[in-house]
Motif scaffolding. Sequence first.
Motif, PDB file in Angstrom:
ATOM      1  N   LEU A 182      -0.582  -6.431   1.494  1.00 49.37           N
ATOM      2  CA  LEU A 182      -1.088  -7.462   0.575  1.00 49.37           C
ATOM      3  C   LEU A 182      -2.551  -7.226   0.230  1.00 49.37           C
ATOM      4  CD1 LEU A 182       0.572 -10.680   2.082  1.00 49.37           C
ATOM      5  CD2 LEU A 182       1.205  -9.490  -0.031  1.00 49.37           C
ATOM      6  N   GLY A 183      -3.238  -6.468   1.071  1.00 44.54           N
ATOM      7  CA  GLY A 183      -4.642  -6.164   0.799  1.00 44.54           C
ATOM      8  C   GLY A 183      -4.848  -5.358  -0.471  1.00 44.54           C
ATOM      9  N   PHE A 184      -3.783  -4.724  -0.985  1.00 41.32           N
ATOM     10  CA  PHE A 184      -3.891  -3.996  -2.247  1.00 41.32           C
ATOM     11  C   PHE A 184      -4.330  -4.925  -3.382  1.00 41.32           C
ATOM     12  CE2 PHE A 184      -1.660  -0.253  -0.623  1.00 41.32           C
ATOM     13  CZ  PHE A 184      -2.210   0.753  -1.406  1.00 41.32           C
ATOM     14  N   PHE A 185      -4.061  -6.215  -3.242  1.00 43.74           N
ATOM     15  CA  PHE A 185      -4.393  -7.161  -4.295  1.00 43.74           C
ATOM     16  C   PHE A 185      -5.863  -7.575  -4.299  1.00 43.74           C
ATOM     17  CE2 PHE A 185       0.199  -7.847  -3.728  1.00 43.74           C
ATOM     18  CZ  PHE A 185       0.628  -7.700  -5.041  1.00 43.74           C
ATOM     19  N   TYR A 186      -6.572  -7.350  -3.171  1.00 39.84           N
ATOM     20  CA  TYR A 186      -7.952  -7.839  -3.160  1.00 39.84           C
ATOM     21  C   TYR A 186      -8.949  -6.991  -2.369  1.00 39.84           C
ATOM     22  CZ  TYR A 186      -7.121  -9.757   1.558  1.00 39.84           C
ATOM     23  OH  TYR A 186      -6.841  -9.898   2.891  1.00 39.84           O
TER      24      TYR A 186
ATOM     25  N   TYR B 253      -8.335   4.369  -4.443  1.00 39.75           N
ATOM     26  CA  TYR B 253      -7.843   3.736  -3.218  1.00 39.75           C
ATOM     27  C   TYR B 253      -6.431   4.217  -2.888  1.00 39.75           C
ATOM     28  CZ  TYR B 253     -11.764   0.423  -3.584  1.00 39.75           C
ATOM     29  OH  TYR B 253     -13.012  -0.146  -3.635  1.00 39.75           O
ATOM     30  N   CYS B 254      -5.591   4.375  -3.914  1.00 36.57           N
ATOM     31  CA  CYS B 254      -4.225   4.853  -3.690  1.00 36.57           C
ATOM     32  C   CYS B 254      -4.222   6.281  -3.152  1.00 36.57           C
ATOM     33  CB  CYS B 254      -3.414   4.773  -4.986  1.00 36.57           C
ATOM     34  SG  CYS B 254      -2.968   3.096  -5.474  1.00 36.57           S
ATOM     35  N   VAL B 255      -5.099   7.108  -3.690  1.00 33.35           N
ATOM     36  CA  VAL B 255      -5.211   8.485  -3.191  1.00 33.35           C
ATOM     37  C   VAL B 255      -5.643   8.486  -1.741  1.00 33.35           C
ATOM     38  CG1 VAL B 255      -6.543  10.628  -3.383  1.00 33.35           C
ATOM     39  CG2 VAL B 255      -5.611   9.556  -5.440  1.00 33.35           C
TER      40      VAL B 255
ATOM     41  N   LYS C 184     -11.491  -4.189  -1.325  1.00 34.13           N
ATOM     42  CA  LYS C 184     -12.339  -3.268  -2.076  1.00 34.13           C
ATOM     43  C   LYS C 184     -13.130  -2.333  -1.166  1.00 34.13           C
ATOM     44  CE  LYS C 184     -11.233  -5.284  -5.986  1.00 34.13           C
ATOM     45  NZ  LYS C 184     -10.372  -4.605  -6.968  1.00 34.13           N
ATOM     46  N   THR C 185     -12.656  -2.130   0.055  1.00 36.60           N
ATOM     47  CA  THR C 185     -13.360  -1.243   0.982  1.00 36.60           C
ATOM     48  C   THR C 185     -12.440  -0.122   1.446  1.00 36.60           C
ATOM     49  OG1 THR C 185     -12.781  -2.775   2.788  1.00 36.60           O
ATOM     50  CG2 THR C 185     -14.960  -3.003   1.806  1.00 36.60           C
ATOM     51  N   ASP C 186     -13.022   1.063   1.621  1.00 37.22           N
ATOM     52  CA  ASP C 186     -12.243   2.248   1.972  1.00 37.22           C
ATOM     53  C   ASP C 186     -11.486   2.106   3.284  1.00 37.22           C
ATOM     54  OD1 ASP C 186     -13.104   3.490  -0.315  1.00 37.22           O
ATOM     55  OD2 ASP C 186     -14.649   4.703   0.671  1.00 37.22           O
ATOM     56  N   ASP C 187     -12.093   1.399   4.265  1.00 33.39           N
ATOM     57  CA  ASP C 187     -11.475   1.339   5.584  1.00 33.39           C
ATOM     58  C   ASP C 187     -10.100   0.680   5.551  1.00 33.39           C
ATOM     59  OD1 ASP C 187     -12.582  -1.118   4.966  1.00 33.39           O
ATOM     60  OD2 ASP C 187     -13.440  -1.476   6.948  1.00 33.39           O
ATOM     61  N   TYR C 188      -9.879  -0.246   4.632  1.00 35.58           N
ATOM     62  CA  TYR C 188      -8.558  -0.871   4.533  1.00 35.58           C
ATOM     63  C   TYR C 188      -7.502   0.154   4.144  1.00 35.58           C
ATOM     64  CZ  TYR C 188      -4.537  -3.198   2.544  1.00 35.58           C
ATOM     65  OH  TYR C 188      -3.239  -3.550   2.246  1.00 35.58           O
ATOM     66  N   TYR C 189      -7.788   0.967   3.135  1.00 35.80           N
ATOM     67  CA  TYR C 189      -6.785   1.893   2.601  1.00 35.80           C
ATOM     68  C   TYR C 189      -6.516   3.055   3.560  1.00 35.80           C
ATOM     69  CZ  TYR C 189      -7.277  -0.974  -1.484  1.00 35.80           C
ATOM     70  OH  TYR C 189      -7.282  -2.060  -2.317  1.00 35.80           O
ATOM     71  N   SER C 190      -7.543   3.512   4.253  1.00 33.49           N
ATOM     72  CA  SER C 190      -7.316   4.562   5.253  1.00 33.49           C
ATOM     73  C   SER C 190      -6.518   4.004   6.428  1.00 33.49           C
ATOM     74  CB  SER C 190      -8.641   5.160   5.721  1.00 33.49           C
ATOM     75  OG  SER C 190      -9.515   4.160   6.197  1.00 33.49           O
ATOM     76  N   SER C 191      -6.827   2.782   6.862  1.00 37.82           N
ATOM     77  CA  SER C 191      -6.109   2.171   7.987  1.00 37.82           C
ATOM     78  C   SER C 191      -4.653   1.881   7.622  1.00 37.82           C
ATOM     79  CB  SER C 191      -6.797   0.879   8.426  1.00 37.82           C
ATOM     80  OG  SER C 191      -8.092   1.133   8.908  1.00 37.82           O
TER      81      SER C 191
END
Length: 315
Positions: free
Chosen positions: A205-209, A282-284, A211-218
């Motif tokens: 759900l974090g994809f919706f809001y 972020y997707c990459v 804006k930090t790199d650590d979320y997408y890597s985690s």
Amino acid sequence: MDLAMGNTFYFDFEVAFMQLLQSIFGGFALSVISFFSYFGEEMVLVLVMGFIYWGYDKKMGNYVGTSILLGCVLNPLLKNIFVRRRPYFDNPQIKCLRPVEKNADIYDIAAQGFSFPSGHSTNSVSAYSSMAKYKKNKVLLGIAIVMPLLVGLSRMTVGVHYPTDVLCGWLSGLVVVFLVSFLQNKIPEEKEWLLNLIIFLIAALGFFYCKTDDYYSSLGLLGGFFLSREFDKLVVHFRNSKKPVRIIVRVIAGAALFLALTKILKMPFSSEFLSSPTLAAYCVRFLRYLISCFVAVGVYPLIFAKFDKFWKEEA
């Protein structure tokens, strides 16, 4: 970076307490207390997870790994809601002694990240408490109490987290540990894939809001780990090793493979694109870490049997 970005909220006692800590710890003592921050950093804990999962006990590694990675995802999910500024941003009397990103401006909030809750505190509790809860060992219980305390103390002393950041980080880590334990005990092993899918979809759900790199890597690491678990059940079926040297070799080779993959998968893209705050970037990042984790944790163990055969022949 505009310093107006983010929210400022704190209690007066927090600033006074941090000033007291910074006045007490100086010189060598500061280096020692700062060192404990390493025990709450993601890569150190991923190595711990690899040691347990690849070598010591796969089932324990599943529980500890899920707890660590879910904690790593939960933290930026919360940080991107509260967007709390670092203590030294608004309190000049507090010094930043250990910036999150050493090569960036300490007042660059995009590089240094948000403050609430403390990721190191969340990570240390989710890692060491999950080990203690699984093994029910007094030594591990002591580590589960002492290590998060030292990690939290270090984060306040170096000026990057308020006491409430640390307290809520510890609390969120405990929630993760007990939630994962509860769910894994309630769900039969053959339905584990469904549990992991639900956890991942909620975390996504974090994809919706976010804006930090650590979320997408985690999130990529969490997804890659879940896929690795299913791949092992269907294809690999690797066995743990009780031999310390073999475990160390497995961990070192696996960590090197993971780091190499994260670098290689960056190569097709420009540094400007990768650092841009866009959904595509972020997707990459998410896919880079998912693929790297899946290959390193799921596919890499295919060679363990050959490693073990080599060791037996050498013996």
